[in-house]
Design an enzyme around this catalytic site. Structure first.
Site, PDB file in Angstrom:
ATOM      1  N   HIS A  56       0.834  -1.209   0.000  1.00 23.97           N
ATOM      2  CA  HIS A  56       0.000   0.000   0.000  1.00 23.97           C
ATOM      3  C   HIS A  56       0.872   1.264   0.000  1.00 23.97           C
ATOM      4  O   HIS A  56       0.625   2.195  -0.774  1.00 23.97           O
ATOM      5  CB  HIS A  56      -0.938   0.005   1.216  1.00 23.97           C
ATOM      6  CG  HIS A  56      -1.687   1.292   1.385  1.00 23.97           C
ATOM      7  ND1 HIS A  56      -2.930   1.513   0.832  1.00 23.97           N
ATOM      8  CD2 HIS A  56      -1.351   2.451   2.021  1.00 23.97           C
ATOM      9  CE1 HIS A  56      -3.317   2.749   1.122  1.00 23.97           C
ATOM     10  NE2 HIS A  56      -2.382   3.338   1.853  1.00 23.97           N
ATOM     11  N   GLU A  57       1.891   1.296   0.856  1.00 25.93           N
ATOM     12  CA  GLU A  57       2.760   2.478   0.914  1.00 25.93           C
ATOM     13  C   GLU A  57       3.506   2.664  -0.413  1.00 25.93           C
ATOM     14  O   GLU A  57       3.713   3.789  -0.866  1.00 25.93           O
ATOM     15  CB  GLU A  57       3.737   2.398   2.093  1.00 25.93           C
ATOM     16  CG  GLU A  57       3.072   2.373   3.475  1.00 25.93           C
ATOM     17  CD  GLU A  57       2.011   3.449   3.677  1.00 25.93           C
ATOM     18  OE1 GLU A  57       2.098   4.514   3.058  1.00 25.93           O
ATOM     19  OE2 GLU A  57       1.073   3.203   4.462  1.00 25.93           O
ATOM     20  N   HIS A  73       1.550   4.521  -2.927  1.00 26.90           N
ATOM     21  CA  HIS A  73       1.704   5.982  -2.884  1.00 26.90           C
ATOM     22  C   HIS A  73       2.965   6.423  -3.636  1.00 26.90           C
ATOM     23  O   HIS A  73       2.961   7.460  -4.296  1.00 26.90           O
ATOM     24  CB  HIS A  73       1.784   6.467  -1.434  1.00 26.90           C
ATOM     25  CG  HIS A  73       0.481   6.357  -0.697  1.00 26.90           C
ATOM     26  ND1 HIS A  73      -0.698   6.892  -1.187  1.00 26.90           N
ATOM     27  CD2 HIS A  73       0.162   5.777   0.486  1.00 26.90           C
ATOM     28  CE1 HIS A  73      -1.680   6.630  -0.327  1.00 26.90           C
ATOM     29  NE2 HIS A  73      -1.187   5.955   0.696  1.00 26.90           N
ATOM     30  N   HIS A 121       3.138   8.919  -6.825  1.00 21.79           N
ATOM     31  CA  HIS A 121       4.042  10.062  -6.891  1.00 21.79           C
ATOM     32  C   HIS A 121       4.837  10.034  -8.197  1.00 21.79           C
ATOM     33  O   HIS A 121       4.944  11.043  -8.897  1.00 21.79           O
ATOM     34  CB  HIS A 121       4.975  10.038  -5.673  1.00 21.79           C
ATOM     35  CG  HIS A 121       5.819  11.274  -5.536  1.00 21.79           C
ATOM     36  ND1 HIS A 121       7.073  11.239  -4.985  1.00 21.79           N
ATOM     37  CD2 HIS A 121       5.603  12.562  -5.908  1.00 21.79           C
ATOM     38  CE1 HIS A 121       7.584  12.467  -5.004  1.00 21.79           C
ATOM     39  NE2 HIS A 121       6.716  13.285  -5.557  1.00 21.79           N
TER      40      HIS A 121
HETATM   41 ZN   LIG Z   1      -2.156   5.307   2.375  1.00 23.42          ZN
END
Ligand SMILES: [Zn+2]
Length: 229
Positions: free
Chosen positions: A101-102, A105, A109
């Site tokens: 999940h991280e 991100h 980006h």
């Molecule tokens: Zn998140």
């Protein structure tokens, strides 16, 4: 916080707070359960994160360990995926889900995903307005007769927080979608374990949904007060 007369929004906010409490408890229990489920291959959260980044063509993002529990986050300023100590070194389904999940991100980006850009741009504004909104609202109530605009400025500051929590929704749902796409596409998680990761991420997403609902109803509540004056 001044709650004013009991009305529909007031009751709704209490209901949302209770639902939020239940969702938070469920999230904790689901993560606790799946942090005990190991999956074949022995990949740790760190391994999962690095593989997902590389498979997405990202080589300039570092995966680092950060102290604390549930402190996992991606930092676009330093281009680091920060994983809490337990996620970083664990080879559980929960750790894989959080790590992926991280990285979702980080991929957002790298791909300049618009909602993430908007969210990042709002961060400094939101940290200021969320810190001062209640004080401005209180001052606005005290000065309602002499300077009525102040109350509306306070409402504008609450509106910023509401917009922020709404923009957070696509950012979080999309990061989890990217995570699941990679976890299953790379065969890192299969069958039941993929379903477990999906369930854990779904509960995490629901906490953001509750927060957004709460922010919107809070905004409606204060607009209601202002209009009745
Ligand atoms: Zn998140």
């Amino acid at each position: 916080m001044y709650l004013g007369p009991i009305n529909a929004e007031w009751v709704l906010l209490i209901v949302i707070a209770i639902v939020g409490f239940i969702v938070q408890a469920k999230l904790q229990s689901v993560f606790k359960k799946y942090s005990k489920v190991m999956f074949p291959g022995g990949l740790t959260g760190k391994d999962v994160a690095e593989r997902m980044l590389h498979d997405n063509g990202i080589y300039d993002v570092k995966v680092v360990s950060t102290p604390g529990h549930l402190t996992d986050h991606y930092n676009p300023a330093t281009k680091t995926v920060n994983l809490s100590e337990s996620v970083y070194s664990s080879n559980s389904v929960a750790a894989a889900a959080v790590a992926a999940h991280e990285c979702g991100h980080a991929v957002q980006h790298a791909r300049e995903y618009a909602p993430l850009k908007m969210r990042s741009a709002l961060v400094p504004v939101v940290s200021f307005s969320s810190q001062w909104a209640m004080w401005v609202i209180i001052a606005g109530m005290l000065l309602l007769n002499t300077y009525p605009a102040l109350f509306w400025i306070g409402i504008g500051m609450i509106a910023v927080s509401a917009v922020f929590s709404l923009i957070t929704l696509p950012v979080e749902y999309n990061a989890s979608a990217r995570a699941m796409e990679w976890l299953t596409g790379s065969y890192t998680l299969k069958g039941e374990q993929a379903a477990q990761a999906k369930e854990a991420l779904a509960w995490a997403a629901r906490t953001y949904l509750v927060a957004a609902l709460s922010a919107v109803v809070t905004l409606i509540y204060y607009i209601g007060i202002a209009r009745r004056q």
